[in-house]
Design an enzyme around this catalytic site. Sequence first.
Site, PDB file in Angstrom:
ATOM      1  N   GLU A  28       5.842  11.124 -14.863  1.00  0.00           N
ATOM      2  CA  GLU A  28       4.726  10.302 -14.137  1.00  0.00           C
ATOM      3  C   GLU A  28       4.531  10.571 -12.846  1.00  0.00           C
ATOM      4  O   GLU A  28       5.628  10.967 -12.163  1.00  0.00           O
ATOM      5  CB  GLU A  28       5.443   8.545 -14.262  1.00  0.00           C
ATOM      6  CG  GLU A  28       4.264   7.736 -13.644  1.00  0.00           C
ATOM      7  CD  GLU A  28       4.778   6.382 -13.732  1.00  0.00           C
ATOM      8  OE1 GLU A  28       4.401   5.439 -12.616  1.00  0.00           O
ATOM      9  OE2 GLU A  28       5.661   5.965 -14.579  1.00  0.00           O
ATOM     10  N   GLU A  33      -0.203   4.371  -5.362  1.00  0.00           N
ATOM     11  CA  GLU A  33       0.080   2.805  -5.656  1.00  0.00           C
ATOM     12  C   GLU A  33      -0.099   1.996  -4.491  1.00  0.00           C
ATOM     13  O   GLU A  33       0.624   2.278  -3.092  1.00  0.00           O
ATOM     14  CB  GLU A  33       1.360   2.781  -6.162  1.00  0.00           C
ATOM     15  CG  GLU A  33       1.484   3.111  -7.830  1.00  0.00           C
ATOM     16  CD  GLU A  33       3.094   3.015  -8.178  1.00  0.00           C
ATOM     17  OE1 GLU A  33       3.237   1.961  -9.225  1.00  0.00           O
ATOM     18  OE2 GLU A  33       4.015   3.530  -7.711  1.00  0.00           O
TER      19      GLU A  33
END
Length: 150
Positions: A28, A33
């Site tokens: 990932e 974020e």
Amino acid sequence: LPEGKGVWPAIWMLGICRGKVPWPACGEIDIMEFVGKQPDTVHGTAHYAGKDGKHASKGGKLKTAAPYDQFHVYAIEWDKDRIDFFFDQKKYFSFPLAQADLGEGNAFRKPFYLLLNFAVGGSWGGPADPAVFPSTYRIDYVRVYRRKAQ
């Protein structure tokens, strides 16, 4: 970016082998974020299976005043040796791909697909403040480039 406690927008990637290989072994890459409870910080992280097969991650974060007040460019440059993470053309983290070598496998040497999502709450986002609703996550553009073979 949306703002307020409990918001958790992201621009991220997963290995296309995810259906056959469980997370985190599929890999990932969190290009961006943002968690509303940390309103001055953006994060970039690589998640993978460590030497013991369990979750490992390495990432960076960048402090910036009110990233939700205007558009910003979140990017990675991914080459054969590393993934560099950028915020408005400023590199703030570099992940060496060899760190994820696991025997013959390395998730970051295989194809990935792109995701854009706006989560609310969750393990990192935390409880949502009802005052954040309605909320909007606006994306001006997405571009993907591939280097020409040399």
